[in-house]
Design an enzyme around this catalytic site. Structure first.
Site, PDB file in Angstrom:
ATOM      1  N   ASP A 384       0.832  -1.197   0.000  1.00 17.61           N
ATOM      2  CA  ASP A 384       0.000   0.000   0.000  1.00 17.61           C
ATOM      3  C   ASP A 384       0.873   1.255   0.000  1.00 17.61           C
ATOM      4  OD1 ASP A 384      -2.884   0.987   0.433  1.00 17.61           O
ATOM      5  OD2 ASP A 384      -1.805   2.023   2.044  1.00 17.61           O
ATOM      6  N   GLU A 413       1.392  -0.530  -5.116  1.00 21.45           N
ATOM      7  CA  GLU A 413       0.185   0.277  -5.328  1.00 21.45           C
ATOM      8  C   GLU A 413       0.625   1.736  -5.280  1.00 21.45           C
ATOM      9  OE1 GLU A 413      -3.638   2.276  -3.546  1.00 21.45           O
ATOM     10  OE2 GLU A 413      -1.678   2.035  -2.618  1.00 21.45           O
TER      11      GLU A 413
END
Length: 654
Positions: A384, A413
């Site tokens: 993330d 990401e």
């Protein structure tokens, strides 16, 4: 480079060789270099490959490309995970020099007497070659040398055996004045690093029950979520990605739709990680135990899928790290810890990490957490927002993990600036999210794919039509045909793609003024009646199943380097193909970007890119509808988005 001949512009060489290039087992990896020399003597160029154990795996003779450019090309297909290296070598090739000269002189009418020195020199070269060629060819080379020295034979009989050695001595050359480059590295991953189909869902929503106003009555868990796995596998996905599965903070917990004040029953965001129940190495108690997670993972593996876990390096205010490692965070002037902000957005339920206060302790703790999950069978991590963490940390962590577990993969990401996205790929991330979502015209998509092809040696794209955070306007307003269009483009343009659950139910209602879902699953349980949707014919699952089956059945779609675009005279349509050189499998796709109107187009196909001659006729079979057509270079195409918004053809030569 040191030596007799210049060798320049070697590829793949990421940032001049500072970082390893990327490949996967079984991938045909192209190598090129510019090399040249003075005069008319022949130059040879080869590439030497060494496997992860350092032993030479292959000697590959490189071939010249376009005449006059002195660019040489070769390729290798690595067969093992690990760090491979290669060097490029240039050398004087006395046999080719001799052969080229003798052929020209004989063509000019010179006699055996005039060629006496040439014939003697050729025999000397072949004497050297007898020590290089395979044992079974030694007599052939020795006989050719003897023929060159035999003055009783005709000129034709003397030179022909030597001239016929061209192919043998191409692959086994006499090399003199060898010049060698420095060593360049390629990290070779397992094939799933390049070819994968991801499906994201929240285990807490599967088997959950909610009451009025989304009040949670029953929380889903790993045992209830197991029931969803067969349907995901049946659609052809091979990676199940789970948002964070850890305890969720209670301090400053967000409510439904990201409201600042949560009701007591609100479940909170899984990305607000940590509470007195544990941190990144713990499992949310309502999801179950570690044994429950392992059972979930094992069931996925039985169905041919892997589990990808979210690695989100941020914490809730009540995460154990806040007390145990206070230097991991930034303290403001008033003594409080700074929460996350992206003005005007505020994330009061999350503390970001400070990467400069206690770096060594922090990196070792994160490594411990990652290895905890690796030891429990996790081989893929979706990271993330890695671009908000120190780049040198990832440059340390990823190789550290791969030292003992080289098959572990990391997806970045990182919807951020191009330099950062490329940099994360260079320092070790296996795959990356991309700008695919925001490329909504054929021209934009073609240009973007051409950009990605230039960075293929260090950044592998993974295309997602939607995520829990992203519901693009095209899906909000494009209707069911647009859901098909974006799925076709994501699954056919790149070897890796993924989607977030609910896509197959055409979920498309945004939070007003935002590019994200209303009643977002990030903040509440969202059980879905999958079976009812299928019974009512309101599910895209059968279509997604077809797309993944096409991907699985056609090896051309397992690669990215083979993507080629073809001309079509309608800007609403995109025409592209992929061909697998080993099997000859060829897929040709024509996709509309218009979900509301019928579009016509005329193709001008690049026939060699399809493995065909310019004049060939061939059959195309639509893998979605089963229809077949007889085609050539020029073809008329009609696409009605309410019937099918794309043709996905397999090319069958006559």
């Amino acid at each position: 480079m040191t030596g007799r001949f210049p060798i320049e512009d070697v590829t793949p060489a990421v940032s001049g060789g500072r970082y390893p290039a990327k490949a996967v087992v079984g991938e045909l990896v192209p190598v090129s270099a510019v090399s040249y020399r003075e005069g008319h003597h022949a130059l040879g160029v080869n590439v030497v490959w060494r496997g992860p154990d350092g032993a030479i795996q292959a000697f590959t003779r490189m071939t010249p490309g376009e005449p006059g450019l002195d660019k040489w090309h070769g390729a290798i297909r690595p067969d093992e995970v690990g760090r491979w290296t290669f060097t490029v070598e240039a050398f004087d090739d006395p046999y080719r020099t001799w052969r080229d000269a003798v052929v020209k002189k004989i063509g000019a009418g010179q006699s055996a007497e005039e060629l006496a020195n040439d014939l003697a020199e050729g025999a000397d070269v072949l004497d050297l070659a007898t020590k290089i060629v395979p044992a079974e060819d030694e007599d052939r080379v020795r006989d050719a040398a003897a023929a060159l020295r035999d003055t009783e034979k005709s000129l034709f009989s003397r030179v022909t055996p030597a001239l016929d050695l061209e192919e043998l001595l191409w692959h086994n050359p006499v090399r003199q004045l060898v010049t060698t480059t420095r060593s360049f590295a390629i990290w070779v991953d397992r094939q799933r690093a390049l070819y994968s189909s991801w499906y994201e869902f929240f285990p807490r929503s599967e088997g959950a029950e909610i009451g009025p106003d989304a009040t949670p009555i029953k929380h889903g868990n790993f045992r209830t979520a197991i029931d969803r796995l067969p349907a995901v596998a049946a659609m052809g996905f091979n990676v199940v990605y789970l948002p964070p599965i850890h305890p969720i903070g209670r301090i400053n917990r967000k409510g439904r739709n990201n409201t600042l004040i949560a009701r007591p029953e609100d479940v909170g965001s899984p990305w607000a990680i940590g509470s007195d129940e544990g941190g990144h190495d713990a499992i949310h108690p309502e999801l179950g135990t570690l044994e429950d997670f392992i059972a979930f993972r094992e069931r996925a593996e039985e169905l041919g899928m892997e589990i990808a876990l979210d690695l989100a390096l941020q914490v809730a205010p009540d995460h154990p790290w806040v007390k145990q490692f206070p230097k991991f965070f930034t303290t403001k002037a008033d003594g409080t810890i700074a929460y996350a902000e992206n003005p005007p957005k505020k994330y009061q339920d999350i503390y970001p990490i400070n990467w400069d206060n206690d770096y060594r302790t922090l990196r070792d703790e994160v490594h411990r957490v990652v290895m905890h999950w690796v030891d429990n069978g996790v081989k893929i991590f979706r990271v993330d927002n890695p671009h908000t963490k120190a780049v040198n940390f990832w440059q340390w962590l990823i190789p550290k993990v791969k030292e003992t577990n080289p098959d572990v993969l990391f997806l970045a990401e990182a919807f951020t600036r191009p330099a950062m996205m490329n940099g994360l790929g260079k320092i070790g991330f296996t795959q990356s999210y991309t700008y695919f979502t925001w490329r909504t015209t054929a021209a934009e998509m073609k240009e973007y794919m051409q950009q990605l092809l230039t960075s293929i040696d260090w950044m592998r794209p993974n295309f997602w039509p939607n995520t829990p955070d992203i519901l693009h306007e095209s899906l909000q307003n494009g209707g069911p045909p647009m859901f098909k269009i974006r799925a076709v483009l994501a699954s056919m343009l790149t070897p890796s793609w993924g989607l977030y659950s609910g896509y197959e139910l055409f979920e498309h209602v945004p939070r007003p003024g935002a590019e994200e879902y209303i009643d977002n699953e990030k903040f509440e349980l969202k059980p879905r009646d999958w079976a009812a949707a299928e019974r009512a014919g309101r599910s895209l699952a059968p279509y997604l199943t077809k797309l993944n089956r096409v991907r699985n059945d056609n090896p051309a779609l397992h690669w990215l380097r083979n993507l080629r675009f073809h001309e079509i005279d309608n800007g609403a349509l995109l025409c592209f193909s992929k061909r697998d050189p080993e099997t000859g499998n060829t897929v040709l796709v024509i996709c509309s970007f218009d979900s509301s109107n019928v579009q016509w187009g005329n193709t001008t196909l690049d026939m060699p890119a399809l493995g065909l001659e310019w004049h060939d006729r061939f059959t195309v079979v639509d893998q979605i509808t089963g229809a077949s057509y007889e085609w050539g270079q020029y073809n008329a195409v009609r696409i009605d988005p309410f019937v099918e918004p794309a043709h996905v053809f397999v090319v069958q030569a006559r």
